[in-house]
Write a protein that holds these residues in place. Structure first.
Motif, PDB file in Angstrom:
ATOM      1  N   ASP A 278       1.391 -23.900 -34.192  1.00  0.00           N
ATOM      2  CA  ASP A 278       1.813 -24.202 -32.829  1.00  0.00           C
ATOM      3  C   ASP A 278       0.640 -23.987 -31.877  1.00  0.00           C
ATOM      4  OD1 ASP A 278       4.438 -24.837 -33.497  1.00  0.00           O
ATOM      5  OD2 ASP A 278       5.062 -22.715 -33.420  1.00  0.00           O
ATOM      6  N   PRO A 279       0.675 -24.570 -30.686  1.00  0.00           N
ATOM      7  CA  PRO A 279      -0.441 -24.402 -29.747  1.00  0.00           C
ATOM      8  C   PRO A 279      -0.744 -22.945 -29.398  1.00  0.00           C
ATOM      9  CG  PRO A 279       0.959 -26.217 -29.049  1.00  0.00           C
ATOM     10  CD  PRO A 279       1.660 -25.554 -30.191  1.00  0.00           C
ATOM     11  N   THR A 280       0.247 -22.062 -29.460  1.00  0.00           N
ATOM     12  CA  THR A 280       0.018 -20.664 -29.102  1.00  0.00           C
ATOM     13  C   THR A 280      -0.455 -19.816 -30.293  1.00  0.00           C
ATOM     14  OG1 THR A 280       2.366 -20.224 -29.490  1.00  0.00           O
ATOM     15  CG2 THR A 280       1.675 -20.681 -27.215  1.00  0.00           C
ATOM     16  N   ASP A 281      -0.587 -20.419 -31.465  1.00  0.00           N
ATOM     17  CA  ASP A 281      -1.018 -19.690 -32.659  1.00  0.00           C
ATOM     18  C   ASP A 281      -2.537 -19.505 -32.682  1.00  0.00           C
ATOM     19  OD1 ASP A 281       1.573 -19.508 -33.489  1.00  0.00           O
ATOM     20  OD2 ASP A 281       1.429 -21.078 -35.018  1.00  0.00           O
ATOM     21  N   ARG A 282      -2.992 -18.863 -33.740  1.00  0.00           N
ATOM     22  CA  ARG A 282      -4.421 -18.649 -33.966  1.00  0.00           C
ATOM     23  C   ARG A 282      -4.759 -19.075 -35.394  1.00  0.00           C
ATOM     24  NH1 ARG A 282      -6.427 -12.581 -33.209  1.00  0.00           N
ATOM     25  NH2 ARG A 282      -4.797 -12.255 -34.778  1.00  0.00           N
ATOM     26  N   ILE A 283      -5.879 -19.811 -35.541  1.00  0.00           N
ATOM     27  CA  ILE A 283      -6.372 -20.203 -36.854  1.00  0.00           C
ATOM     28  C   ILE A 283      -7.706 -19.505 -37.074  1.00  0.00           C
ATOM     29  CG2 ILE A 283      -7.119 -22.090 -38.333  1.00  0.00           C
ATOM     30  CD1 ILE A 283      -5.307 -23.951 -36.753  1.00  0.00           C
ATOM     31  N   LEU A 284      -7.820 -18.831 -38.198  1.00  0.00           N
ATOM     32  CA  LEU A 284      -9.063 -18.156 -38.586  1.00  0.00           C
ATOM     33  C   LEU A 284      -9.650 -18.864 -39.800  1.00  0.00           C
ATOM     34  CD1 LEU A 284     -11.095 -15.741 -38.740  1.00  0.00           C
ATOM     35  CD2 LEU A 284      -9.350 -14.561 -40.135  1.00  0.00           C
ATOM     36  N   VAL A 285     -10.942 -19.191 -39.727  1.00  0.00           N
ATOM     37  CA  VAL A 285     -11.671 -19.737 -40.871  1.00  0.00           C
ATOM     38  C   VAL A 285     -12.792 -18.750 -41.185  1.00  0.00           C
ATOM     39  CG1 VAL A 285     -13.025 -21.656 -41.773  1.00  0.00           C
ATOM     40  CG2 VAL A 285     -11.162 -22.105 -40.158  1.00  0.00           C
ATOM     41  N   PHE A 286     -12.769 -18.155 -42.394  1.00  0.00           N
ATOM     42  CA  PHE A 286     -13.767 -17.130 -42.678  1.00  0.00           C
ATOM     43  C   PHE A 286     -14.144 -17.125 -44.152  1.00  0.00           C
ATOM     44  CE2 PHE A 286     -10.093 -14.881 -44.150  1.00  0.00           C
ATOM     45  CZ  PHE A 286     -10.516 -13.819 -44.943  1.00  0.00           C
TER      46      PHE A 286
END
Length: 429
Positions: A397-405
């Protein structure tokens, strides 16, 4: 061979091993090349914080008006990122004659990909009429190809467990290898707050001019600004570095110590320090991409850097759901890394990487499943970081957070595919 890609393919075929530590072969070729620097050189070794330290050194020196050269590795997307002249990645065609110079000089000497490419970049830097050269050490220190250069100042950043198969089983052994970059009579800046005893012993044995955080230089600060004090110099009212993260003041303190140690040859003003810290940029190190959902990119790939990443994520505040794209090399302490981030992640996307050294996505998923206590958290496997990110964007959702690590391959794969475009497509903009 006419192009950089031709030369890189040639380098990949030369040596049967990816890593073959030792300086005899690379030093022999460098002597045949007549490789030498006429300007001050800073070498930077450590487990974490090397890239940030190099970037801040470069940024401040450039703001002071000095012509800079920077060598770092590995790259995220394009090989040319490894060599920067005056803040810009070198053009591919500019590297070609220097690869040819290495080839002509090596004759029957076998060089690894890293050794060959390092010599080519060092050759370009030495020929570029620079005022300051900054060299990031690739692996360890003592036996790394960069260590053929007798630097005017050495910086050792934080030391933690990584590459134990090459560097030793504990911080003392690893510190001993890192301290191999120290030189007699030259400044040795140690920004690790609790350095291994082996580093201190090596400095004494070598006769280096040891600068210790907490003894020879220090920093203090509040939420608005910070200050630094070292041997005969103070900076007050400094803005925080543009690089995000809990450890950046430690890295910045080491940078100011190095510049203070070199002030007779590369003087910088207080304004250059302020401007340099405010303008420094380093992709892939707790990089937050503007937009919704929030997107965080970080090449944290060992327990120490993942712990710092967890602290930085926690400081970002509340997000309903955190989606994590993860891919890493199989020789890392993967179980510890997963445990450190698992409490912050609500959905895992494990990715295969385009290198034989990488852990398979299915293996990462199985390892996570074997130790997680969060049975309500979903996971999936993907053939690439790009595919994993597409799945995360579709689910977020727009309020979420995506982490790429994880690995440079993980973050580089995402940057190569164009992160802002992926977000825009999901949001319908």
């Amino acid at each position: 061979m006419q192009t950089l890609q031709d030369w890189l393919a040639h380098c990949e075929r030369l040596h049967p091993k990816t890593i073959a530590l030792g300086l005899d072969r690379v030093r022999m070729v460098s002597q045949r090349m007549g490789l030498a620097f006429r300007c001050p050189v800073v070498t930077v070794a450590g487990t974490n914080g090397k890239g940030s330290t190099c970037a801040m050194l470069e940024s401040i020196a450039r703001q002071a008006g000095w012509r800079t050269g920077l060598y770092t590795s590995p790259h995220l997307v394009h090989f040319e990122e490894r060599c920067r002249l005056n803040g810009e990645a070198v053009a591919a065609e500019a590297l070609v004659p220097h690869f040819a110079h290495v080839e002509a000089a090596r004759q029957d000497v076998q060089l690894t990909y890293f050794e060959f490419t390092t010599l080519a970049i060092l050759d370009l830097l030495a020929a570029s009429g620079l005022d300051l050269v900054i060299l990031e050490v690739g692996l360890g220190g003592r036996l790394d190809a960069v260590n053929i250069v007798d630097a005017d100042c050495a910086v050792i950043t934080s030391i933690d467990l990584d590459h134990q198969e090459f560097l030793g089983p504990d911080r003392e052994a690893i510190g001993r290898e890192k301290a191999g970059i120290l030189r007699v009579g030259k400044p040795a800046i140690v920004s690790d707050p609790v350095p291994p005893r082996s580093v201190l012993a090596a400095a004494e044995t070598t006769g280096a001019d040891l600068w210790l955080l907490g003894r020879d230089f220090n920093f203090s600060g509040d939420k608005q600004q910070w200050a630094w004090a070292g041997r005969g110099r103070r900076y007050a009212g400094l803005g925080y570095p543009a690089l995000r993260g809990a450890n950046q003041l430690i890295n910045a303190s080491g940078v100011l110590a190095a510049l203070t140690a070199l002030r007779d040859r590369v003087p910088v003003t207080a304004q250059a320090v302020r401007n340099g810290l405010s303008m420094v940029d380093l992709p892939g190190r707790f990089q937050i991409v503007p937009g919704q959902p929030a997107l965080v990119l970080d090449v944290a790939h060992n327990p120490h850097s993942v712990a710092a990443l967890a602290a930085n994520l926690d400081a970002m505040g509340f997000y309903p759901t955190t989606h994590a794209v993860f891919g890493a090399m199989g020789d890392k302490d993967l179980a510890v890394m997963l445990r450190k981030l698992d409490p912050l992640v609500d959905r895992w996307y494990f990715a295969d990487l385009p290198t034989p050294r990488a852990a398979a996505a299915t293996s990462l998923q199985a390892l996570w499943q074997s130790q997680t206590a969060r049975k309500d958290v979903a996971s999936s496997t993907h053939s690439s970081p790009e595919e994993a990110l597409r799945s995360a964007v579709a689910a977020a959702d727009p309020t979420d957070r995506i982490l790429v690590f994880g690995s440079f391959y993980t973050v580089g794969g995402v940057l190569k595919d164009g992160v802002p475009r992926l977000q825009a497509r999901h949001l319908g903009s």
